[in-house]
Motif scaffolding. Sequence first.
Motif, mmCIF file in Angstrom:
data_model
loop_
_atom_site.group_PDB
_atom_site.id
_atom_site.type_symbol
_atom_site.label_atom_id
_atom_site.label_comp_id
_atom_site.label_asym_id
_atom_site.label_seq_id
_atom_site.Cartn_x
_atom_site.Cartn_y
_atom_site.Cartn_z
ATOM 1 N N LEU A 136 0.959 -1.291 -0.019
ATOM 2 C CA LEU A 136 0.000 -0.012 -0.103
ATOM 3 C C LEU A 136 1.069 1.256 0.124
ATOM 4 C CD1 LEU A 136 -2.953 1.390 0.149
ATOM 5 C CD2 LEU A 136 -2.538 1.193 2.800
ATOM 6 N N ILE A 137 0.736 2.276 -0.967
ATOM 7 C CA ILE A 137 1.334 3.522 -1.043
ATOM 8 C C ILE A 137 0.319 4.514 -0.736
ATOM 9 C CG2 ILE A 137 2.507 5.020 -2.266
ATOM 10 C CD1 ILE A 137 3.772 2.701 -3.900
ATOM 11 N N ILE A 138 0.574 5.596 -0.050
ATOM 12 C CA ILE A 138 -0.258 6.656 0.366
ATOM 13 C C ILE A 138 0.591 7.890 -0.424
ATOM 14 C CG2 ILE A 138 -1.261 8.069 1.942
ATOM 15 C CD1 ILE A 138 -1.332 5.767 4.011
ATOM 16 N N ALA A 139 0.018 8.268 -1.425
ATOM 17 C CA ALA A 139 0.809 9.402 -2.053
ATOM 18 C C ALA A 139 0.112 10.774 -1.373
ATOM 19 C CB ALA A 139 0.752 9.257 -3.338
ATOM 20 N N ASP A 159 -1.443 -1.329 -4.006
ATOM 21 C CA ASP A 159 -2.505 -0.464 -4.019
ATOM 22 C C ASP A 159 -2.118 1.121 -3.595
ATOM 23 O OD1 ASP A 159 -4.454 -2.305 -4.450
ATOM 24 O OD2 ASP A 159 -5.088 -2.588 -2.345
ATOM 25 N N PHE A 160 -2.721 2.166 -4.221
ATOM 26 C CA PHE A 160 -2.457 3.513 -4.007
ATOM 27 C C PHE A 160 -3.674 3.915 -3.319
ATOM 28 C CE2 PHE A 160 1.212 3.652 -6.468
ATOM 29 C CZ PHE A 160 1.890 4.809 -5.995
ATOM 30 N N ILE A 161 -3.241 5.028 -2.474
ATOM 31 C CA ILE A 161 -4.412 6.122 -1.940
ATOM 32 C C ILE A 161 -3.747 7.382 -2.327
ATOM 33 C CG2 ILE A 161 -5.389 7.215 0.155
ATOM 34 C CD1 ILE A 161 -5.228 4.449 1.463
ATOM 35 N N ILE A 162 -4.379 8.127 -2.975
ATOM 36 C CA ILE A 162 -3.833 9.553 -3.414
ATOM 37 C C ILE A 162 -4.578 10.955 -2.816
ATOM 38 C CG2 ILE A 162 -3.879 11.026 -5.384
ATOM 39 C CD1 ILE A 162 -3.745 8.540 -7.211
ATOM 40 N N CYS A 163 -3.588 11.455 -1.756
ATOM 41 C CA CYS A 163 -4.179 12.600 -1.353
ATOM 42 C C CYS A 163 -3.465 13.861 -2.115
ATOM 43 C CB CYS A 163 -3.617 12.673 0.139
ATOM 44 S SG CYS A 163 -3.957 11.047 0.967
ATOM 45 N N ASP A 164 -4.299 14.486 -2.965
ATOM 46 C CA ASP A 164 -3.667 15.616 -3.628
ATOM 47 C C ASP A 164 -4.440 16.902 -3.553
ATOM 48 O OD1 ASP A 164 -2.014 17.161 -5.424
ATOM 49 O OD2 ASP A 164 -2.162 15.437 -6.829
ATOM 50 N N HIS A 165 -4.211 17.997 -4.124
ATOM 51 C CA HIS A 165 -5.048 19.221 -3.868
ATOM 52 C C HIS A 165 -4.897 19.750 -5.266
ATOM 53 C CE1 HIS A 165 -1.648 22.304 -3.099
ATOM 54 N NE2 HIS A 165 -1.126 21.329 -3.369
ATOM 55 N N HIS A 166 -4.318 19.141 -6.207
ATOM 56 C CA HIS A 166 -4.034 20.186 -7.572
ATOM 57 C C HIS A 166 -5.021 19.846 -8.546
ATOM 58 C CE1 HIS A 166 0.301 19.429 -6.192
ATOM 59 N NE2 HIS A 166 0.413 20.786 -6.554
ATOM 60 N N ARG A 167 -5.262 20.367 -9.488
ATOM 61 C CA ARG A 167 -6.469 20.276 -10.249
ATOM 62 C C ARG A 167 -6.481 18.571 -11.108
ATOM 63 N NH1 ARG A 167 -7.085 25.583 -13.982
ATOM 64 N NH2 ARG A 167 -6.003 27.005 -12.540
ATOM 65 N N VAL A 176 -7.152 3.019 -5.484
ATOM 66 C CA VAL A 176 -8.289 2.453 -4.267
ATOM 67 C C VAL A 176 -9.027 3.853 -3.837
ATOM 68 C CG1 VAL A 176 -8.532 1.726 -1.971
ATOM 69 C CG2 VAL A 176 -6.954 0.672 -3.293
ATOM 70 N N ALA A 177 -8.348 4.850 -3.480
ATOM 71 C CA ALA A 177 -9.028 6.145 -3.121
ATOM 72 C C ALA A 177 -8.320 7.273 -3.668
ATOM 73 C CB ALA A 177 -9.107 6.286 -1.520
ATOM 74 N N VAL A 198 -4.850 17.984 2.997
ATOM 75 C CA VAL A 198 -5.381 16.888 2.538
ATOM 76 C C VAL A 198 -4.947 15.755 3.681
ATOM 77 C CG1 VAL A 198 -6.002 15.235 1.003
ATOM 78 C CG2 VAL A 198 -5.985 17.801 0.475
ATOM 79 N N GLY A 199 -3.563 15.560 3.960
ATOM 80 C CA GLY A 199 -2.897 14.570 4.546
ATOM 81 C C GLY A 199 -3.517 14.706 6.062
#
Length: 562
Positions: A136-139, A159-167, A176-177, A198-199
């Motif tokens: 599992l990677i949390i980006a 699996d990836f969970i992406i936490c971003d704020h870019h467009r 996964v999320a 976001v994190g």
Amino acid sequence: MRWTLKSKPEKEKVQKLQNELQVDEIIATLLIQRGVETYEQAKTFFRPTLDDLHNPYLMKDMDKAVSRIEKAIEYEENILIFGDYDVDGTTAVSLVSSYLKSYYPNIATYIPDRYDEGYGISYKGIDYADDNGISLIIALDCGIKSIDHIAYANAKNIDFIICDHHRPGNELPNAVAVLDPKQEDCFYPYDELCGCGVGFKLIQALAQNRNQTIEDLIPYLDLVATAIAADIVPITGENRVLAKFGLEVINSNPRPGIKALVQNVKKKVLTITDVVFIIAPRINAAGRIKHGNEAVALLTEYDLEQAEFFASEIEQHNSDRKDLDKKITIEALSQIETNSEKEKFTTVVYQEDWHKGVIGIVASRLIETHYRPTIVFTKSGDKLAASARSVKDFDVYNALEACAEHLEQFGGHMYAAGMTLKEENYAAFKKAFEKTVQETIHPDLLIPEISVDVEINFSDINPKLIRLLNQFEPFGPQNMTPVFMTKNIKDTGYAKPLGKNEEHLKLFVKQNNSEGFGAIGFGLGSKIELTKNQKPFETVYCIDENEYNGTVTVQLRLKDMK
């Protein structure tokens, strides 16, 4: 400079707010200009509390993200916390990894190498996860456009969970999320969070799951406030709350890494501006000169002595960074001169040996001389990489989108972006970017603007006004330090230039028979002629308080005079 006086709000609105808050017209006007129009909104503005933070589960996919992390913990999977190499990314990685490590040991961190891997999720990082049994990677602060990278990870059962704020682009990665409040179908009430913000919402959701309260997360807010300051996001809504309480942590009980960075600063209380100019550049210097891992090591270190050692190394990186950006700025300005490009609508410069870590800073420096959208390129492997910076109210991201056919990839915000292209496409891109900006920018935007909140007289400056202005902090985009204009003022004969090259101006000014104020004009040394023979002039300024030997005096920080 062009001075733009903001339009006055409706008189009825101002009077209503004046009566409700028992404040004068100036304060009521400043509040309405900032979107604060009712007693309740003013209460939230002046007295933000942690209760003002939204439920993290209002964010699209938050339930999926928490569920996947809890499953990983239950089955003792290895989790990798991945983030970009700038302040927002390294603080976000430090935040999420240190929180998870507080109750789960199988956590590793990864910051991509700025030069070897570039911005965002990298194949090398995914291979690292695969080699180390990470499932599992949390980006953080990246990933919203990493379609191919996430597909590559999925093929390796990561699996990836992406936490971003870019467009987001038109297509989302198959993670996964995907946590990003800027998604059109995400109805989270506030979409101006930075990556670390976001994190923070992710750890807030995890904390709720573990019956922890927001009070348990206060020690992490020094990281969030640092990211908010560095990423230049609006200081409104949740960002204002997180910045305020994060500043309190920085000033009272910061983590050892931040304490080590600021312990030689003489100021007793640090403001958001101090975070921007003192803490952020040093954290950034690690990723610019050496490696972002050094910033994470500093920010997650709990032994002060070790943190001081890390901080001294980062201090050296920051010193090297300053030397580099000074040298490259001189070379870039010379290139503009040589190529006779001073009259263009854009600045686009390239030299293959410029240090990739400082080209964004150089772009900002060039705007100080040639005020227009600016891109600085350097060689990076077999491609060219660049940083773009924009001028107020011009969306450089949209301009890049219009030139996308010449680019390999790009990403960013309205005011800052990064990109890569093939060297053979450089000339065509430069031409297309100039054409796009020329066709879309309003000519006024090419003249630096001072936005003036309200015109006042010196007689309006009193202890109550200053006390209330102090409560407008923390300042930042959409809540900038108020700028005032006053006409018909005179120097009382004390005006003198300051600085090695007499570039600054110190004076003592009065308006009619008002109380006099000391004033300082940084970069205004050439305007000393305006002050001679007690000739009247007008000025735009901010109101500061100066403390010297225990005595506090009011000082005007002049922005321009005419």
